[in-house]
Design an enzyme around this catalytic site. Sequence first.
Site, PDB file in Angstrom:
ATOM      1  N   SER A 142      -2.234   4.016  -1.934  1.00 26.75           N
ATOM      2  CA  SER A 142      -2.562   3.835  -0.912  1.00 26.75           C
ATOM      3  C   SER A 142      -2.064   4.802   0.073  1.00 26.75           C
ATOM      4  CB  SER A 142      -2.231   2.410  -0.269  1.00 26.75           C
ATOM      5  OG  SER A 142      -2.235   2.072   0.981  1.00 26.75           O
ATOM      6  N   TYR A 155       5.104  -3.804   0.617  1.00 29.28           N
ATOM      7  CA  TYR A 155       3.724  -3.215   0.210  1.00 29.28           C
ATOM      8  C   TYR A 155       3.825  -1.605   0.267  1.00 29.28           C
ATOM      9  CZ  TYR A 155      -1.222  -2.308  -0.242  1.00 29.28           C
ATOM     10  OH  TYR A 155      -2.387  -1.691  -0.670  1.00 29.28           O
TER      11      TYR A 155
END
Length: 258
Positions: A142, A155
């Site tokens: 990401s 995360y």
Amino acid sequence: MHLQGKTALVTGASRGIGRAIALELARQGVQRLLLVARDSQRLAEVVTEIGALGVDAIALPLDLTQAIATHTAISRAWRDYGPIHLLVNAAGVAHQSSFLRTRLPHVQEEIAVNLVGLYTITRSLARRMAARREGHIVNVSSLMGKVAAPTMATYSATKFAILGFTQALRGELAPYNVQVSALLPSLTDTDMVRELHWFRWVVPLSPSQVAKALVHGLKHDRAEIPVGWQSHLAIWANRLAPWLVEQVVHRAAPSSLG
């Protein structure tokens, strides 16, 4: 990588980015798709969609955090359907909270799925790819693997870890002719992120945009595949002025979360 006639395995294929990648690979001419996810009903729906495109699709309902079941399923799939040429690790979960209010079960789930699950299935397939001296592994990280985000501490940590894992694996597997790439989308409009508080000024990508960027990156053998202009801009800005990017991200983050 040439996709025509290849067999690909996509994790997290029942929804979001994983589903979009599976559909795009089918459109690009792969011969067979093995689809992994925990939700067997949604997985069956994706199999039907891909079958309508004339591509052989097989559902593998599987919880990647269960190592023995994962290894067994991969062994059977390799035996029954032949060599797997492409692995796309798209399975992942995200929980959003201010760090001081983080719940340990959520932290453990993110680590278990995003890291341990990815490691488990990659280890199973990488050994087989290395033995054949052929294969490509794509790990979906990401933009948060380059620029950490407040309210998404664990995360972000898992996505940073995926980039480190990818880089290390790229060097280790290169002598076996197995390529390893990282996909770095920014915020993508999926059902997972719709439950989150979005960061200000971020224009979300569509899953289809992410899938098309992946295919483009594969065709050009890219080691890292940022998706969208925001990802490219943030990565370059973070190299030149990390302090400035940190301030922008801090101002863009949701102000208060439980």
